[in-house]
Design an enzyme around this catalytic site. Structure first.
Site, PDB file in Angstrom:
ATOM      1  N   TRP A 224      -5.634 -54.209  -4.907  1.00  0.00           N
ATOM      2  CA  TRP A 224      -6.178 -55.301  -4.240  1.00  0.00           C
ATOM      3  C   TRP A 224      -6.753 -56.268  -5.051  1.00  0.00           C
ATOM      4  O   TRP A 224      -6.953 -57.444  -4.607  1.00  0.00           O
ATOM      5  CB  TRP A 224      -7.207 -54.764  -3.092  1.00  0.00           C
ATOM      6  CG  TRP A 224      -6.650 -53.992  -2.191  1.00  0.00           C
ATOM      7  CD1 TRP A 224      -6.679 -52.532  -2.017  1.00  0.00           C
ATOM      8  CD2 TRP A 224      -5.687 -54.289  -1.096  1.00  0.00           C
ATOM      9  NE1 TRP A 224      -5.860 -52.196  -0.831  1.00  0.00           N
ATOM     10  CE2 TRP A 224      -5.294 -53.027  -0.392  1.00  0.00           C
ATOM     11  CE3 TRP A 224      -5.337 -55.628  -0.638  1.00  0.00           C
ATOM     12  CZ2 TRP A 224      -4.411 -53.433   0.751  1.00  0.00           C
ATOM     13  CZ3 TRP A 224      -4.502 -55.813   0.380  1.00  0.00           C
ATOM     14  CH2 TRP A 224      -3.947 -54.585   1.245  1.00  0.00           C
TER      15      TRP A 224
ATOM     16  N   ASP B 182     -15.354 -57.765  -3.788  1.00  0.00           N
ATOM     17  CA  ASP B 182     -14.574 -57.279  -2.561  1.00  0.00           C
ATOM     18  C   ASP B 182     -15.094 -55.837  -2.448  1.00  0.00           C
ATOM     19  O   ASP B 182     -14.913 -55.261  -3.212  1.00  0.00           O
ATOM     20  CB  ASP B 182     -13.043 -57.629  -2.901  1.00  0.00           C
ATOM     21  CG  ASP B 182     -12.228 -56.770  -1.776  1.00  0.00           C
ATOM     22  OD1 ASP B 182     -12.740 -56.146  -1.016  1.00  0.00           O
ATOM     23  OD2 ASP B 182     -10.971 -56.587  -1.857  1.00  0.00           O
TER      24      ASP B 182
ATOM     25  N   LYS C 156     -13.268 -49.758   7.327  1.00  0.00           N
ATOM     26  CA  LYS C 156     -13.427 -48.493   6.617  1.00  0.00           C
ATOM     27  C   LYS C 156     -14.918 -47.790   6.716  1.00  0.00           C
ATOM     28  O   LYS C 156     -14.919 -47.089   7.259  1.00  0.00           O
ATOM     29  CB  LYS C 156     -13.112 -48.821   4.903  1.00  0.00           C
ATOM     30  CG  LYS C 156     -11.676 -49.509   4.945  1.00  0.00           C
ATOM     31  CD  LYS C 156     -11.441 -50.164   3.557  1.00  0.00           C
ATOM     32  CE  LYS C 156     -10.166 -50.966   3.361  1.00  0.00           C
ATOM     33  NZ  LYS C 156      -8.923 -50.137   3.546  1.00  0.00           N
TER      34      LYS C 156
END
Ligand code: PMP
Length: 351
Positions: free
Chosen positions: A101, A170, A194
């Site tokens: 990511w 992030d 999540k």
């Protein structure tokens, strides 16, 4: 009802108690005679949800008053675009690539700012099984972008890099699981699906000071200032996702907040790592201090066995168990029992 423990990386397990509250309130929210999904985003009932969610998030993360909480759609992926678009106009955006990511963040920044995107360090040469050593960080960039938890590879950045640059993180897969000093960041973003709630909303906590550095015109929906100036109500926000986010945050608060979540996360992760470390059939790619508390990849030497249960991310194979805040300890115990039984059944089939 059949009991299922959901080890998916996201959308992921939600607290059972939260689902029960939501079920109970679904047809008639607070005597309105309507579902929360049907409420106008301009109604006072919804406004209360919006405000309480922001307030809970700020207080759970212990954020000071310089922070604004924004609710944005487009997932954490849109943040990969908005960050360089808003902050790196004439300056370099510096990145640390700790996993898939982080790499994606760089790829997207390169589309916006091909000449102004720099990767200072990458874990690619170790197959992302460790966090790359903190590089020397130049002083003249627009920001330093990090990923605190690498969801696919199962590593975590526990020690934040020291820098004078605005620190942008992030935190999609470990916000509220690790007791960071969240005030050290200048912008935090996290897709909800999540640790925070269902998919549909990305939470952004950003310092007003950082927003003041933006001085160019941007499309409204890609401009952080528009979200701030309109309290994330410039257009219709994902009201149901925000309502569920509030319920998850209340649940976190009732259990004792981030410190308590971290304690629970360590207990669950240690149990699973111990089981895997003692196994003769299974192994883990990540060793030592960088191990994630939330995403735990593991594998056997046999591709066929790896595919039987809990298949890992399609890019890395193997298996992976995601054990976010809402996963109960019993779920991890059940997984460890399963791993031990599976090993007994299959170990000799390997010889
Ligand atoms: N960052 C991280 C760390 C992630 O784990 C994910 C999704 N798995 C993303 C970004 C992308 O999130 P989204 O699907 O919400 O765009």
């Amino acid at each position: 009802m059949k009991k299922t423990y959901n080890f998916s990386a996201g959308p992921a397990v939600l607290p059972r108690k939260v689902l029960e509250v939501v079920q109970h309130e679904l047809l008639n929210y607070k005597g309105s005679g309507m579902s929360v999904m049907e409420l106008s985003h301009r109604s006072s009932l919804y406004q209360d949800i919006h405000n309480e969610t922001k307030h809970l998030l700020k207080s759970l993360l212990n954020l000071n008053d310089d922070f604004e909480i924004l609710f944005i759609q487009g997932g954490a992926s849109l943040q990969f675009t908005m960050i360089p678009l808003n902050f790196a106009k004439d300056k370099i955006g510096d990145y640390i690539d700790g996993g898939t990511w982080g790499k994606r963040a760089i790829e997207e920044a390169n589309i916006i700012n091909p000449k102004h995107t720099v990767c200072l360090a990458s874990g690619e040469s170790s197959n992302y099984t460790k966090i790359p050593a903190t590089p020397e960080i130049p002083n003249d960039g627009a920001y330093l972008h990090i990923t605190t938890n690498n969801t696919i590879e199962g590593t975590t950045l526990y020690e934040l890099p020291q820098t004078n640059l605005p620190l942008i993180a992030d935190m999609s897969s470990n916000i509220l699981s690790v007791d960071y000093d969240y005030n050290q960041f200048d912008l935090i973003d996290a897709g909800a699906q999540k640790n925070l709630g269902p998919a549909g909303v990305c939470v952004v906590a950003v310092k007003k000071q950082l927003l003041q550095t933006i001085n160019h015109t941007l499309p409204s929906m890609l401009d952080y200032r528009v979200y701030k100036d309109n309290d994330s109500l410039f257009n219709t926000p994902p009201t149901f996702s925000i309502y569920m986010l509030r319920e998850v945050l209340k649940w976190v608060k009732d259990l004792g907040g981030v410190k308590a979540m971290e304690k629970r996360a360590k207990q669950k992760a240690n149990l699973l790592y111990d089981t895997l470390d003692q196994s003769k059939l299974f192994d883990t790619p990540v060793k030592g201090k960088d191990r994630s508390l939330n995403n735990i990849p593991f594998y056997t030497q046999s591709d066929a066995l790896n595919k039987l249960k809990l298949a890992g991310h399609r890019s890395v194979g193997g298996m992976r168990a995601s054990i976010y805040n809402a996963m109960p300890l019993e779920g991890v115990k059940a997984l460890c029992d399963f791993i031990n039984t599976f090993e007994k059944e299959h170990l000799h089939a390997q010889d």
